[in-house]
Design an enzyme around this catalytic site. Structure first.
Site, short mmCIF file in Angstrom:
data_model
loop_
_atom_site.label_atom_id
_atom_site.label_comp_id
_atom_site.label_asym_id
_atom_site.label_seq_id
_atom_site.Cartn_x
_atom_site.Cartn_y
_atom_site.Cartn_z
N GLU A 1 0.82 -1.21 0.00
CA GLU A 1 0.00 0.00 0.00
C GLU A 1 0.85 1.27 0.00
O GLU A 1 0.77 2.10 0.89
CB GLU A 1 -0.96 0.00 1.19
CG GLU A 1 -1.97 -1.12 1.13
CD GLU A 1 -2.94 -1.11 2.29
OE1 GLU A 1 -3.19 -0.04 2.86
OE2 GLU A 1 -3.44 -2.18 2.61
N GLU B 1 -9.20 -5.63 -0.32
CA GLU B 1 -9.69 -5.66 1.07
C GLU B 1 -11.17 -5.30 1.04
O GLU B 1 -11.52 -4.14 1.06
CB GLU B 1 -8.93 -4.66 1.95
CG GLU B 1 -7.61 -5.15 2.43
CD GLU B 1 -7.00 -4.24 3.50
OE1 GLU B 1 -7.72 -3.42 4.10
OE2 GLU B 1 -5.79 -4.36 3.72
#
Length: 147
Positions: A73, A144
Site C-alpha cells: 500500500e 480488502e
C-alpha cells in the site's frame, strides 16, 4: 547490520504450512490472495515493522534504498519520496515478477503498478474511488473487501 532475503529464515510447518493451506484452498475450488510484507499499514503499530529496524544505518523506510525494500500500500506516501518513490515501485514490481512464481502479483492502491503487476482497489468504497485497471490486460481487483 544489513538484511537480505538470503539471510532470513522462514518457518512453514505445522500450523504455518503455507503450501498445504493453499492446496486446501485450491481443493475447495477457491482462490487466495497472499500479501507479502512486512509493512502491512496502519492496522499495526509502526506499520508492522519491528521497531529496532530504525537503528540500521542508512535506512529510510518506504524508499528506494538498500537497507529497506519491502512494501505494501505505497501509493499514499509515494509522492513524499519524490524521484525515489516511482523507482521504488518499479523495483518492487520487478523483484516480484522476477521470482517467477507463476502467479499474478498485485499492488494495493498502486495506480502506477508496472506491467504485468495488477493495480487494485483497497477500501470500502472501491465502486466510487477505483479508476480501474491501468492496462486493458489487467482485471479489476478489490483486495480488502471490508465493511
Amino acid at each position: 547490520m544489513h538484511f537480505t532475503l538470503d539471510s532470513l529464515q522462514f518457518y512453514f510447518s505445522g500450523r504455518a504450512d503455507l503450501v498445504r493451506f493453499v492446496k486446501e484452498i485450491q481443493a475447495q475450488g477457491l482462490y487466495a490472495c497472499l500479501r507479502i510484507g512486512p509493512f502491512i499499514e496502519s492496522e499495526w503499530t509502526y506499520g508492522g515493522l519491528p521497531f529496532w529496524l530504525h537503528d540500521i544505518p542508512g535506512i529510510v523506510f518506504r524508499s528506494d534504498n538498500e537497507p529497506f525494500k519491502v512494501e505494501n500500500e505505497y501509493k499514499m506516501v509515494e509522492a513524499a519520496f519524490h524521484e525515489k518513490g516511482p523507482s521504488y515501485v518499479r523495483w518492487a514490481a520487478a523483484m516480484a515478477v522476477n521470482l517467477q512464481t507463476g502467479v499474478p502479483w498485485v499492488m494495493c492502491k498502486q495506480d502506477d503498478a508496472p506491467d504485468p503487476v495488477i493495480n487494485s482497489c483497497n477500501g470500502m468504497r472501491c465502486g466510487e474511488t477505483f479508476a480501474g485497471p491501468n492496462s486493458p490486460n489487467k482485471p479489476s481487483i478489490w483486495t480488502e473487501d471490508w465493511t
